[in-house]
Scaffold this motif. Structure first.
Motif, PDB file in Angstrom:
ATOM      1  N   TYR A 484       0.830  -1.203   0.000  1.00 45.45           N
ATOM      2  CA  TYR A 484       0.000   0.000   0.000  1.00 45.45           C
ATOM      3  C   TYR A 484       0.866   1.256   0.000  1.00 45.45           C
ATOM      4  N   ILE A 485       0.346   2.280  -0.667  1.00 41.89           N
ATOM      5  CA  ILE A 485       1.056   3.550  -0.787  1.00 41.89           C
ATOM      6  C   ILE A 485       1.005   4.318   0.538  1.00 41.89           C
ATOM      7  N   LEU A 486       2.172   4.812   0.963  1.00 38.54           N
ATOM      8  CA  LEU A 486       2.240   5.770   2.061  1.00 38.54           C
ATOM      9  C   LEU A 486       2.272   7.188   1.520  1.00 38.54           C
ATOM     10  N   SER A 487       3.095   7.397   0.511  1.00 35.40           N
ATOM     11  CA  SER A 487       3.219   8.723  -0.091  1.00 35.40           C
ATOM     12  C   SER A 487       3.581   8.556  -1.557  1.00 35.40           C
ATOM     13  N   HIS A 488       2.895   9.301  -2.407  1.00 36.58           N
ATOM     14  CA  HIS A 488       3.128   9.230  -3.853  1.00 36.58           C
ATOM     15  C   HIS A 488       2.494  10.467  -4.478  1.00 36.58           C
ATOM     16  N   PRO A 489       3.126  11.058  -5.506  1.00 38.71           N
ATOM     17  CA  PRO A 489       2.525  12.242  -6.138  1.00 38.71           C
ATOM     18  C   PRO A 489       1.117  12.000  -6.671  1.00 38.71           C
ATOM     19  N   ASP A 490       0.801  10.752  -7.036  1.00 36.42           N
ATOM     20  CA  ASP A 490      -0.527  10.451  -7.581  1.00 36.42           C
ATOM     21  C   ASP A 490      -1.504   9.938  -6.530  1.00 36.42           C
ATOM     22  N   LEU A 491      -1.101   9.954  -5.247  1.00 39.64           N
ATOM     23  CA  LEU A 491      -2.026   9.586  -4.173  1.00 39.64           C
ATOM     24  C   LEU A 491      -2.787  10.834  -3.743  1.00 39.64           C
TER      25      LEU A 491
END
Length: 670
Positions: A484-491
């Motif tokens: 799972y994403i914690l931090s991403h420009p597309d989140l």
């Protein structure tokens, strides 16, 4: 990064459109200026693997400081409990978060609502806080010294009974006063710390810095620390659970309503490290989700919500055949502990259910009303935590990303949603550890006192992977060992509903494959879940202008784990000029001369100097901090010298633009 704006004549504003379009003279001025400084220029190729390793080491260092802070809290809490003698008739005043600074009709402070100095603090999202003291919050359904318990029998109110936990809560609050000094000292040692707190197994929540909580429109505070992911994950180990639910005719009416609520509450105690299934039985047994027959599925948010919907649709009929349902559950679980819940006020089946639980290392409890479910369901967590408590396994737990719901209760009315500018600040991860009783007389019982934790704003963590080092179209991202994403420009965790920002339903269970969708084979995802270090390349399509255009790029992905955490870090560099950095050199005097020109501004969202830690620096703008640092007026400032050198160089090189724009604006007849 610096930007320039054209100078504007005082007598008109109509010329600014033409002035903002550089002509051939301006375009030629830049190469000429670069030629003047060509001897001092260097082009550096970025080593993506070394870069991601450096970022990871910096992040590991930052997160280790957070772990050390909560370890201090664990030691202090366990020592305070060891030295505290339980007092059945204890009476004392403490700072109740809801009642702080509240006065009665005569103007006197209400009980537990003494004067409590609160000041706006930029480090804590500009909330009103007290950084010298903590305060205590209790959910509305938990005993509070200032509340009066009801004796009314109701389907939705607690069953009238003695409250043996009342002294437990007061003794716990009294014991946890010892954490105040540790909270303050932790914050002094590491000014980047945000919220620190202790969630008690009895339900109270001590939070630092002290803050006032605002009930909802019904005067109720529903926040219960024991329901939070950080508490549940730290209090127990990962679990495999099969819920066996009676849907026979004997469950009709209020019983079925309570049973559904109980199952929903159990599901709320599960997280992405747990696995679950639900079997319903009457005349026959059936999995409420046929696709999950005979298996356990990850208890992520999507599956939990799916199960809740299916449970809500269950109907009662027939006769209950519990033995077949238990046999089916035993086939799924190789080792079984049985926890039984008797629904309703009848006690005729109590002995049998208690026997089943006690002979299978479980726990029996009766849930007579809807309000009983919350307290009684939590008992199974305390039982499951006993082996960990007895062995004193102080495991460190890191949560998935989540939006800070604590501060939603701490904002003065009518602010009930996160400010748009606080969107990225609101996304957090929590580090947590369990607190055990070390008393000899209770050590073998495995008593969990609670859980301590501290929040880490993911935006602050990502500052350790600065954008200017990543080149054009480059970025960094974090994900968990569950993918799972914690931090991403597309989140994008929030959506707008009218004037309010609200969390998306699955904002914290967005898989890496959903944002890096070119990773069709899952190679990148698998490597990062396994904590590997390496690199790979992918052809990607980058949308521009809100999806109106598409840019075709080849990106190089570099990844590694962050030691002693379940997280992995990825860095993306675009092939070509995205993997090179132009390094210039200029004197501080020359650079400051151009940097301070009124037509130039620094990029608003870039951090050149850290100004949000030292109270003396919080009033400074980035430009003011830069000037004080470069002129050595304030050597205590911590600034990114490499970024500052690049900004000074850009200011000098782009200086001819101002003269061209000024001449164009003054001479234009349009």
């Amino acid at each position: 990064m610096v930007s320039r704006r054209p100078a504007q004549p005082e007598d008109t504003s109509a010329r600014t459109m033409k002035a903002g379009v550089p002509g051939p003279d301006a375009i030629g001025a830049l190469p000429d200026k670069y030629k003047d400084v060509e001897s001092s220029l260097k082009i550096k190729e970025v080593d993506g693997l070394e870069l991601v390793k450096k970022f990871s080491e910096d992040m590991e260092t930052m997160l280790r400081r957070k772990v050390e802070a909560i370890q201090n809290l664990v030691e202090a809490a366990e020592e305070a409990d060891l030295n505290h003698e339980f007092n059945e008739s204890l009476v004392f005043d403490y700072y109740n978060s809801v009642l702080l600074n509240e006065k009665d009709s005569s103007g006197a402070y209400v009980e537990l609502g003494a004067e409590f100095l609160l000041e706006a603090n930029a480090h804590f999202s500009n909330l009103l806080v007290n950084t010298t003291l903590s305060s205590v919050q209790l959910p509305t359904n938990v005993y509070n010294k200032a509340q009066v318990k009801t004796d009314v029998i109701s389907p939705v109110l607690p069953t009238p009974r003695p409250h043996p936990s009342d002294p437990d809560i007061l003794n716990g609050i009294y014991m946890s006063e010892a954490l105040n000094a540790v909270f303050v000292e932790n914050f002094r040692r590491d000014p980047t710390l945000t919220w620190q707190y202790f969630g008690s197994s009895t339900g109270f929540f001590r939070i630092y810095p002290g803050i006032k909580w605002t009930p909802d429109e019904n005067g109720v505070i529903t926040f219960d620390c024991r329901n939070r992911g950080w508490y549940i994950q730290a209090a127990t180990s990962p679990k495999d659970i099969v819920i066996v639910m009676d849907t026979s005719g004997s469950m009709k009416g209020l019983r079925m309503t309570i049973a559904k609520h109980t199952v929903s509450t159990i599901l709320d105690t599960l997280g992405e490290n747990d696995f679950v299934n639900i079997i319903a039985y009457n005349d026959y047994i059936h999995y409420i989700e046929p696709c999950f027959k005979g298996i356990l599925v990850q208890a992520d948010r999507d599956n939990r919500e799916h199960f809740k919907q299916l449970v809500d649709e269950l109907m009662v009929k027939g006769v209950g055949v519990v033995d077949q349902a238990l046999r089916e559950a035993f086939q799924i679980l190789q080792q079984v502990r049985v926890f039984t819940y008797l629904i309703g006020r009848e006690v005729s089946f109590a002995d049998r259910l208690k026997w089943i639980a006690c002979n299978n290392k479980g726990y029996y409890t009766q849930i007579s009303t809807l309000a009983d479910a919350q307290e009684n369901v939590m008992e199974y967590l305390h039982v499951l935590s006993r082996p960990m408590v007895i062995n004193h396994d102080h495991d460190i737990t890191w949560t998935e990303a989540y939006i800070d719901s604590k501060t939603l209760f701490c904002r003065p009315p009518p602010m009930t949603v996160l400010h748009p500018q606080a969107e990225s600040l609101a996304l957090l991860t929590t580090v947590a550890m369990p607190v055990f009783s070390k008393k000899n007389e209770t050590r073998s019982h495995g008593i969990l006192l609670g859980v301590v934790g501290s929040d880490v704003a993911l935006r602050e963590l990502m500052k350790l992977a600065p954008r200017y080092k990543l080149g054009v179209h480059g970025y960094a991202f974090l994900n968990t060992n569950n993918g799972y994403i914690l931090s991403h420009p597309d989140l994008r965790p929030l959506y707008r509903e009218g004037k309010k920002l609200k969390p998306k339903p699955n904002y914290n269970s967005v898989d890496l494959s959903e944002v890096e969708w070119e990773d069709q084979a899952g190679t990148l995802r698998t490597a990062m879940i396994n904590g590997e270090t390496g690199s790979l390349s992918m052809d990607v399509k980058v949308p521009l202008d809100r999806g109106k255009r598409v840019l075709f790029l080849t990106n190089d992905y570099f990844f590694t784990d962050i030691s002693d955490t379940p997280f992995s870090l990825g860095v993306v560099l675009s092939r070509g000029h995205g993997e090179y950095i132009l390094l210039g050199n200029t004197s501080v005097e020359e650079g400051l001369h151009d940097l301070l020109h009124p037509d130039l501004s620094l990029a608003g969202d870039w951090i050149y100097c850290i100004t949000d830690i030292d109270p003396e620096h919080r009033k400074l703008t980035q430009l003011e901090a830069v000037v004080r640092f470069l002129t050595q007026e304030d050597p205590a400032l911590e600034c990114d010298e490499e970024l500052l050198q690049e900004a000074l160089f850009d200011a000098v090189v782009t200086a001819p633009m101002e003269a061209y724009w000024t001449a164009l604006a003054l001479n234009s007849s349009e």
